[in-house]
Design a protein around this motif. Structure first.
Motif, PDB file in Angstrom:
ATOM      1  N   THR A   1       8.866   1.149  16.557  1.00 11.94           N
ATOM      2  CA  THR A   1       7.460   1.520  16.514  1.00 11.94           C
ATOM      3  C   THR A   1       7.060   1.672  15.055  1.00 11.94           C
ATOM      4  O   THR A   1       7.655   2.455  14.317  1.00 11.94           O
ATOM      5  CB  THR A   1       7.215   2.843  17.269  1.00 11.94           C
ATOM      6  N   SER A   2       6.055   0.898  14.657  1.00 12.54           N
ATOM      7  CA  SER A   2       5.558   0.910  13.277  1.00 12.54           C
ATOM      8  C   SER A   2       4.108   1.341  13.275  1.00 12.54           C
ATOM      9  O   SER A   2       3.351   1.021  14.197  1.00 12.54           O
ATOM     10  CB  SER A   2       5.673  -0.482  12.654  1.00 12.54           C
ATOM     11  N   THR A   3       3.726   2.056  12.233  1.00  8.92           N
ATOM     12  CA  THR A   3       2.345   2.498  12.098  1.00  8.92           C
ATOM     13  C   THR A   3       1.762   1.927  10.814  1.00  8.92           C
ATOM     14  O   THR A   3       2.309   2.108   9.733  1.00  8.92           O
ATOM     15  CB  THR A   3       2.273   4.040  12.066  1.00  8.92           C
ATOM     16  N   PHE A   4       0.658   1.199  10.966  1.00  8.50           N
ATOM     17  CA  PHE A   4      -0.040   0.597   9.828  1.00  8.50           C
ATOM     18  C   PHE A   4      -1.515   0.920   9.953  1.00  8.50           C
ATOM     19  O   PHE A   4      -2.132   0.629  10.972  1.00  8.50           O
ATOM     20  CB  PHE A   4       0.145  -0.923   9.804  1.00  8.50           C
TER      21      PHE A   4
ATOM     22  N   GLY B   1       0.803  -1.207   0.000  1.00 11.47           N
ATOM     23  CA  GLY B   1       0.000   0.000   0.000  1.00 11.47           C
ATOM     24  C   GLY B   1       0.840   1.262   0.000  1.00 11.47           C
ATOM     25  O   GLY B   1       0.372   2.314   0.410  1.00 11.47           O
ATOM     26  N   GLY B   2       2.074   1.163  -0.433  1.00 14.29           N
ATOM     27  CA  GLY B   2       2.981   2.311  -0.413  1.00 14.29           C
ATOM     28  C   GLY B   2       3.914   2.232   0.773  1.00 14.29           C
ATOM     29  O   GLY B   2       3.780   1.362   1.626  1.00 14.29           O
TER      30      GLY B   2
END
Length: 119
Positions: A101-104, A84-85
């Motif tokens: 820390t990852s943001t999805f 998704g990019g």
């Protein structure tokens, strides 16, 4: 003259300490991430070159290269493309572990990964 020598010594010590932090980020790091009731083991293969971070994330689903990796002291960031990019993640080097820390999809998750001894 004494102040100049002291200043140079301080700068040299700072540069050596910064180089040690950067060099220590290079290596293999493993940990589990959790999505609800599911767990997935991830392996980070990282290489630090100055302020540039390269490498990949390996799981049972395959390997994803890191892009746009940056290092600033003990903090680092990178992007991965999972369809998704590009998704950005941020991390902190803590000696024998890294915290990422990852943001999805608007949700952030923080996980800790431990260094794997090289054989």
């Amino acid at each position: 003259m004494k102040k100049i020598i002291l200043s140079i010594s301080f700068i040299f010590t700072f540069v050596i300490c910064f180089a040690a932090i950067v060099a220590d980020l290079t290596g293999t790091w493993k940990g589990l991430i959790k999505f609800g009731d599911q767990k997935l083991e991830l392996t980070y293969k990282l290489k630090a070159e100055g302020e540039k971070l390269t490498g990949s994330i390996v799981s049972s689903y395959g390997e994803i290269p890191l892009t746009d990796g940056k290092i600033a002291g003990s903090d680092f960031s990178y992007k991965i493309d999972i369809g998704g990019g590009p998704q950005e993640s941020k991390g902190k080097f803590m000696g024998d572990s890294i915290q990422i820390t990852s943001t999805f999809g608007g949700n952030s998750v923080t996980n800790t990964f431990k260094r794997v001894a090289e054989k």
